[in-house]
Write an enzyme that holds these catalytic residues in place. Structure first.
Site, mmCIF file in Angstrom:
data_model
loop_
_atom_site.group_PDB
_atom_site.id
_atom_site.type_symbol
_atom_site.label_atom_id
_atom_site.label_comp_id
_atom_site.label_asym_id
_atom_site.label_seq_id
_atom_site.Cartn_x
_atom_site.Cartn_y
_atom_site.Cartn_z
ATOM 1 N N ASP A 150 0.813 -1.210 0.000
ATOM 2 C CA ASP A 150 0.000 0.000 0.000
ATOM 3 C C ASP A 150 0.851 1.266 0.000
ATOM 4 O O ASP A 150 1.827 1.371 0.760
ATOM 5 C CB ASP A 150 -0.906 -0.015 1.235
ATOM 6 N N GLU A 157 1.131 0.065 -4.922
ATOM 7 C CA GLU A 157 0.318 1.255 -5.149
ATOM 8 C C GLU A 157 1.236 2.450 -4.968
ATOM 9 O O GLU A 157 1.872 2.601 -3.924
ATOM 10 C CB GLU A 157 -0.842 1.346 -4.158
ATOM 11 N N ASP A 197 -3.814 3.738 -11.029
ATOM 12 C CA ASP A 197 -4.839 4.716 -10.660
ATOM 13 C C ASP A 197 -5.199 5.623 -11.832
ATOM 14 O O ASP A 197 -6.339 6.101 -11.924
ATOM 15 C CB ASP A 197 -4.371 5.569 -9.479
ATOM 16 N N PHE A 228 -5.679 4.837 -14.886
ATOM 17 C CA PHE A 228 -6.765 4.226 -15.661
ATOM 18 C C PHE A 228 -8.105 4.482 -14.982
ATOM 19 O O PHE A 228 -9.063 4.923 -15.621
ATOM 20 C CB PHE A 228 -6.527 2.723 -15.822
#
Length: 595
Positions: free
Chosen positions: A261, A296, A322, A324
């Protein structure tokens, strides 16, 4: 894949049949007492802030805590399980005792991945690992191949997304025991499903984090993240705690991979970045099955995702894209507030670029920040990008937690779902998306007192003056109803409309497995190109050694001329002639060498 002996580090570990070694790093304490099964034992200082004690006669399930010089009792920061909440006693775990039913599981290759993101607490009415097992046949039959579980590390309270974990080695007690989580993973493997876990290594949550008291040196004095003090990754003991955790989950729980994350918040000044060390260790130590590692990262970087000549990933496998999602969201809804303003100008071109090249921003200046963002991504294979049209973040960070179907309508959402599942990128579904779930997914917590007040007020303030949400009543994150409203409605897939959605998703995934996955085994970089764009319209194609895949979709108000797309029609949502009607998609495949 029998039980492994994890290297000595933080926490309580069996070193013999009934002998457990307890280890703690506590530079902020002169003395530490181990309280195990009601008995107090002085821990031995062994240098550099470490305390250790070996105890005979300890059994799995025995409770223990650390007692500080002032009498305060705290759980083990590296607890493998909690009795109940994050502030109470820890429990000794014997990972040797679980009997794996599918120890011969060898995983699945990355190009087969169809990811299903699930939150254990809201996936079923019961919200437990054991209850989730009952849904595994349904997911396998649907065509999903990988389950991505939102973070399960123990966090404050019973309810939460999991991103405020504080005991990073302990499965959340409200979901079940370590053996329950193993049983879930074991059963998934039995159904041919990989399981990856979302882990948070960039901060600790606000409740139950005793590390600042035990070891102030664990945190950097000047560096901060959006969620609190930055971790001192360059301090050996802190680095060991962070770097060992991913290996621990992979080895002891037989996971197939991890999602890391917000790694842009992991700032490390060491000669070797802690993330590279983690990836290299995983590649060296997990050799009996693929280990799928995704990140991410808001920076749009590719240095963590190189490819070897044979196409394998020496570090991380893929990155959440992100760009997209954000481009698709503006394209479908017209919303342009906050970070969506970066995609407000000709969003169809942004959608086309993400499909053809990976990132929308490859060094251009962000409208929102005024700074350049991203690097060139055309050289990445399409499988380096994990795409989604909705996920826990993008739904849950809305004031009312609406899903895309509620914002863009069913017809547009079906077109975008087809584009997602039939592109050569790795697709991710958010739980319930497969049958058209309309229940919201809200931001929920289970805090009390001043912390609950701060979270409630902070959430409300977040949307003040926010054009699209101004005047809305933001649900109280601590209200249990906010949590229960976020649970999936399992009656919906049994309805006529839900069954139709489900059949649609199943058909798309069947087509993907049959026709698209074979293209991806040899897919390399520089494969995509934009064929055409117009308001509401996108056409792209990808050339691979095994064939050319083309896609065109239209969610605009009028039909659009259909450009030449080679090959046979793989999927079409309606009759298509020389023009593509509104809310329609066509995908074609030309077999053979496209070099």
């Amino acid at each position: 894949m029998g039980s492994t002996s994890f290297p000595a580090g933080w926490g309580a570990e069996f070193v013999a049949e009934d002998v457990v070694r307890f280890r703690l790093w506590a530079t902020g304490q002169q003395t530490v007492t181990l309280r195990v099964s009601g008995e107090d034992l002085a821990m031995n200082p062994i240098g550099e802030g470490w305390f250790e004690r070996e105890v005979t006669g300890v059994c799995a399930g025995d409770e223990y805590s650390f007692v500080l010089a002032d009498g305060m009792t705290v759980p083990d920061p590296a607890s493998r399980a909690q009795k109940e909440d994050v502030n109470g006693p820890s429990r000794v775990v014997d990972h040797r005792s679980y009997r794996w039913q599918h120890s011969d599981w060898k995983g699945r290759p990355w190009e087969e991945s169809v990811v299903y993101e699930m939150h254990i607490g809201t996936f079923t009415p019961e919200g437990t690992f054991r209850a989730a097992i009952e849904k595994l046949p349904y997911l396998a039959e649907l065509g999903v191949t990988m389950l991505e579980v939102l973070p399960v590390s123990q966090f404050g309270g019973n309810r939460g997304w999991g991103y405020d974990g504080v005991l990073l080695y302990a499965p959340h007690a409200a979901y079940g025991t370590p053996d329950d989580f193993k049983a879930f993973i074991d059963a998934a493997h039995g159904h041919g499903l990989s399981v990856v876990l979302d882990i948070v290594l960039n901060h600790f949550g606000p409740e139950g984090n005793y590390l600042p008291l035990l070891a102030p040196d664990f945190f950097h004095k000047e560096r901060h993240t959006p969620w609190g003090a930055g971790i001192a990754y360059d301090v050996d003991a802190a680095r060991r705690y962070i770097a060992d955790a991913p290996l621990y989950w992979l080895k002891e729980y037989h996971l197939d991979g991890l999602r890391f994350d917000a790694i842009d918040q992991i700032e490390d000044t060491s000669d070797k970045h802690v993330l590279i060390e983690i990836a290299e260790r995983i590649r060296a130590e997990i050799v009996d099955r693929p280990a799928h590692l995704t990140t991410e990262d808001s920076r749009n970087v590719i240095f963590l995702h190189p490819r070897n000549e044979d196409g394998s990933a020496p570090l991380f496998t893929g990155e959440w894209n992100d760009d997209f999602h954000n481009a698709v969201h503006v394209f479908a809804t017209g919303e342009t507030q906050a970070y969506y303003q970066d995609f407000a100008h000709q969003p169809e071109k942004m959608v086309a670029r993400t499909l053809a090249e990976g990132f929308a921003y490859q060094g251009e200046t962000s409208v929102q920040s005024g700074e350049a963002r991203g690097v060139k991504s055309t050289g990445q294979p399409p499988t380096a990008f994990v795409d989604f049209i909705q996920n826990h973040d993008q739904v849950g960070n809305r004031a009312q937690g609406e899903r895309l179907i509620s914002l863009a309508g069913a017809e547009r959402t079906r077109v975008l779902l087809a584009a997602l599942l039939l592109s050569p990128h790795i697709p991710l579904l958010f739980m319930g998306e497969e049958y058209g779930e309309t229940n919201p997914f809200l931001f929920f917590t289970d805090f009390h007192g001043d912390l609950a007040k701060a979270v409630r007020e902070g959430r409300a303030k977040e949307f003040e003056g926010h054009g699209d949400f101004e005047g809305e009543s933001v649900p109280d994150p601590n209200d249990v109803q906010t949590f229960t409203r976020s649970k999936l409605n399992w009656h919906t897939p049994e309805s006529d409309q839900g069954a139709e959605w489900l059949a649609f998703t199943r058909h798309l995934l069947t087509q993907r497995a049959r026709h698209i996955v074979p293209l991806l085994t040899t897919a390399g970089g520089n494969s995509g190109r934009i064929v055409a764009t117009a308001p509401g319209f996108v056409a792209v194609s990808w050339r691979f050694p095994r064939g050319t895949l083309s896609m065109a979709f239209n969610i605009g108000p009028a039909s659009q001329p259909l450009p030449a797309l080679p090959g046979e029609t793989l999927f079409a949502s309606s009759d298509v002639g020389d023009a593509l009607p509104q809310n329609a998609i066509i995908v074609r495949l030309a077999q053979g060498d496209a070099a």
